[in-house]
Design an enzyme around this catalytic site. Structure first.
Site, PDB file in Angstrom:
ATOM      1  CE  LYS A 198      22.122 -28.179  19.885  1.00 57.39           C
ATOM      2  NZ  LYS A 198      22.702 -27.137  18.994  1.00 57.39           N
ATOM      3  CG  ASN A 247     -13.130   1.171 -16.782  1.00 57.84           C
ATOM      4  OD1 ASN A 247     -12.506   0.138 -16.665  1.00 57.84           O
ATOM      5  ND2 ASN A 247     -14.471   1.192 -16.835  1.00 57.84           N
ATOM      6  N   GLY A 263      28.248 -25.834  18.767  1.00 58.32           N
ATOM      7  CA  GLY A 263      29.157 -25.047  17.940  1.00 58.32           C
ATOM      8  C   GLY A 263      29.457 -23.686  18.507  1.00 58.32           C
ATOM      9  NE  ARG A 295      -0.222  16.858   7.093  1.00 62.63           N
ATOM     10  CZ  ARG A 295       0.386  16.622   5.933  1.00 62.63           C
ATOM     11  NH1 ARG A 295       1.695  16.422   5.908  1.00 62.63           N
ATOM     12  NH2 ARG A 295      -0.291  16.577   4.800  1.00 62.63           N
ATOM     13  CE1 TYR A 296      -5.521  14.572   6.549  1.00 62.94           C
ATOM     14  CE2 TYR A 296      -4.684  16.108   8.187  1.00 62.94           C
ATOM     15  CZ  TYR A 296      -5.113  15.838   6.904  1.00 62.94           C
ATOM     16  OH  TYR A 296      -5.130  16.841   5.961  1.00 62.94           O
ATOM     17  CB  SER A 311     -13.707  -6.422 -27.069  1.00 62.73           C
ATOM     18  OG  SER A 311     -15.073  -6.194 -27.363  1.00 62.73           O
ATOM     19  CG  HIS A 343      -9.357  -0.707  -9.129  1.00 62.17           C
ATOM     20  ND1 HIS A 343     -10.181   0.349  -9.435  1.00 62.17           N
ATOM     21  CD2 HIS A 343      -9.522  -1.625 -10.108  1.00 62.17           C
ATOM     22  CE1 HIS A 343     -10.845   0.072 -10.556  1.00 62.17           C
ATOM     23  NE2 HIS A 343     -10.468  -1.105 -10.982  1.00 62.17           N
ATOM     24  CG  HIS A 397      -6.988  13.587  -4.701  1.00 60.85           C
ATOM     25  ND1 HIS A 397      -7.269  13.329  -3.366  1.00 60.85           N
ATOM     26  CD2 HIS A 397      -6.998  14.934  -4.827  1.00 60.85           C
ATOM     27  CE1 HIS A 397      -7.456  14.470  -2.724  1.00 60.85           C
ATOM     28  NE2 HIS A 397      -7.286  15.460  -3.590  1.00 60.85           N
TER      29      HIS A 397
END
Length: 596
Positions: free
Chosen positions: A68, A436, A38, A214-215, A569, A596, A275
């Site tokens: 081919k 938590n 093609g 940067r690190y 619970s 997490h 953080h």
């Protein structure tokens, strides 16, 4: 061997986009063009003279097109080392002409799988000759160039025309890199498909390096980089500054939070991250005069977006010191001016007004990190995390936070509309808080975050203390603290919190007094108790069920009236009974939101 003249090219592509244009340029430059099936038909239709591969190999295409180009005449021409005399002698001996350029893209295997095709249908779209030819050309990039995408045509054409038909070694090596990335991705898709059919599954994911960090988390963790997943664009664009590892962890979580909060409420939204947990989050709700004074924005004409960030930043301003900010909408001048006065590491927003961008670029000596988020970005369904040489895989948390999560009210008291708004804010926030965790909210903003505690009741207590501090900042004595002229905003924030907490050592107290014209009168125990009693109608969301009623008992100390938690619970009935004792309204969402 630097510049190599292209005298002979093999063009065999599935995606024929613009291949006619490339073919015409090759013909203009006197290149012999070999082709198949093609592709040859398309090139001839465009007026390009083509030599059929089967004319060169003296073998017809076989097995319905499965064979081919798999022939020594082709692969000898691709793999011969032009600097090795014996290779050139063998080419001459067998009448094989060298091939200088390969243009090939592969059968659309992933699209075929995605279409729901049968196993046999998918198998037919596994390309054999194409990857073999591409890898051969890429291996021999010292002499051969290989094009694997129509996106590369323009640059290659420009260089061919500029050099009258040659391609540099640098170009050939870049094209070879892209070729091996292409075949690796292709093989990964095929192996993933077969892994879905038979255990054990083998997962392969390619990353494309987009920039240097940067690190890593700490300065000794070098080098660092950030990457996109192959086949996916980046969810953000860096407009200014150089990102760090934690910057991006904050930015990516904060961006998801504000986009989801905006979607859930329809209101301008903002977050303040530190953080990898939010220090605060909020939506636009007009500020009261007392909040304007406490947040130090009296007399300022604030946009709705600016109000949302002012609220988010002031949930816990000590924790927000050096934050990463997130804005759901366009960063306007009003919001930029607020950010301009704060100590902040960076910001991510949907877009930026030009003047607002210039204001932010001046922060941190021009190094302030500014990211433009992409609301239309959709990440892969699965996500991976590596820990100590082990890769963990999971479906990403795509749980939608809507009012529907509040439908299952399990208490005698109900939940009014304003509380539902605050519960949604708290729940979207807790979704992106390290577990938590619990989050308190009132008046359209987070007022306390309890993140990363092993005990849930400790989350309630930790966040509750932050709620008490937030509320105490509105006490008339706190608002009237007689600061000296020139005391900086951050110092004023710290001084107010120290005054409220009343836990300074003797030395701390001496230093604290230096902030004031006169020594402030202390808040008495009676004043504290009286003021605390005015805190009411607070909402709280928990990322997992409350295992004991002590969580409810502790929450009442901080004005909590409304609760949402997953439920489940063995102590659910006891917890419900405790809520009924206090007249609280509580909904079971049945959705756990660990992060997490």
């Amino acid at each position: 061997m630097d510049a190599v003249p292209v005298k002979r090219a093999l063009v065999s592509v599935y995606d024929k986009t613009d291949v006619d244009q490339l073919g015409k340029v090759l013909q203009e430059l006197g290149v012999d063009v070999l082709s198949t099936g093609g592709t040859a038909k398309a090139l001839r239709a465009a007026g390009v003279t083509v030599i059929d591969v089967e004319e060169v190999t003296k073998w017809p295409e076989m097995l319905g097109g499965r064979v081919k180009t798999l022939h020594p005449v082709i692969h000898g021409g691709l793999l011969a080392n032009r600097a090795e005399p014996s290779h050139l002698e063998q080419l001459k001996e067998h009448g094989i002409a060298a091939i200088d350029l390969v243009v090939s893209n592969l059968y659309p295997f992933e699209q075929t799988v995605a279409s729901g095709a049968s196993f046999d249908g998918c198998i037919e779209q596994i390309d054999i000759g194409g990857p073999t030819m591409v890898r051969a050309a890429a291996k021999n990039c010292s002499a051969v160039a290989v094009i694997t995408s129509p996106d590369q045509y323009a640059a290659v054409i420009d260089e061919l025309r500029a050099t009258k038909g040659s391609l540099s070694l640098n170009t050939r090596r870049k094209l070879a890199r892209d070729a091996f990335v292409s075949t690796a991705k292709y093989d990964a898709a095929v192996s993933a498909y077969f892994s879905q059919q038979h255990e054990p599954a083998v997962s392969t994911r390619q990353y494309v390096q987009q920039g240097a960090l940067r690190y890593g988390v700490n300065p000794h963790q070098t080098p660092g980089s950030y990457c996109s997943i192959s086949g996916y664009r980046m969810p953000f664009e860096v407009l200014n500054g150089s990102p760090g590892y934690t910057n991006l962890m904050d930015a990516l979580n904060a961006w998801q939070l504000v986009v989801e909060l905006n979607t859930a409420t329809g209101l301008p939204s903002a977050a303040s991250f530190k953080h990898v947990s939010p220090a605060g989050a909020a939506v636009f709700v007009p500020l009261t005069p007392e909040l304007e004074q406490a947040y130090e924005v009296e007399g300022k004409a604030l946009s709705e977006q600016a109000v949302a960030y002012v609220r988010a930043r002031n949930a816990d301003p000590m924790s927000s010191f050096g934050d990463f900010a997130a804005i759901s909408g366009t960063m306007d001048v009003s919001t930029a001016q607020i950010l301009g006065r704060e100590v902040s590491d960076g910001v991510i927003a949907d877009d930026y007004e030009p003047e607002a961008l210039e204001i932010l670029k001046k922060k941190k000596g021009g190094k302030y990190l500014i990211l433009k988020g992409d609301k239309t970005y959709t990440p892969p369904e699965d996500e991976f995390k590596e820990v100590f040489g082990v890769a963990l895989r999971q479906k990403r948390n795509d749980a939608e936070i809507t009012e529907a999560l509040l439908d299952n009210v399990v208490t005698e008291a109900t939940i009014p509309a304003q509380a539902k708004r605050d519960l949604i804010i708290a729940t979207v926030t807790v979704k992106y808080t390290q577990s938590n965790s619990v989050c308190y909210a009132k008046g359209g903003q987070i007022t306390g975050v309890g993140a990363g505690q092993q005990s849930r009741v400790d989350c309630v207590k930790l966040a509750g203390r932050k709620v008490d501090t937030w509320h105490a900042r509105l006490h008339p004595k706190v608002l009237a603290l007689p600061f000296k002229d020139g005391v900086k905003r951050a110092a004023r924030v710290n001084a107010r919190v120290a005054y409220i907490n009343d836990d300074m050592t003797e030395n701390e107290h001496k230093i604290w007094l230096e902030n004031f014209e006169t020594a402030p009168e202390p808040l008495t125990a009676a004043e504290r108790a009286e003021w605390a009693a005015t805190l009411a109608d607070v909402s709280i969301s928990s990322d997992a069920f409350f295992p004991f009623r002590d969580n409810i008992d502790q929450a009442t100390k901080h004005g909590v009236k409304y609760i949402v938690q997953p439920g489940g619970s063995v102590q659910d009935e006891t917890v419900i009974a405790a809520c009924n004792e206090y007249g609280m309204g509580m909904a079971f969402s049945k959705v756990r939101l660990f992060h997490h």
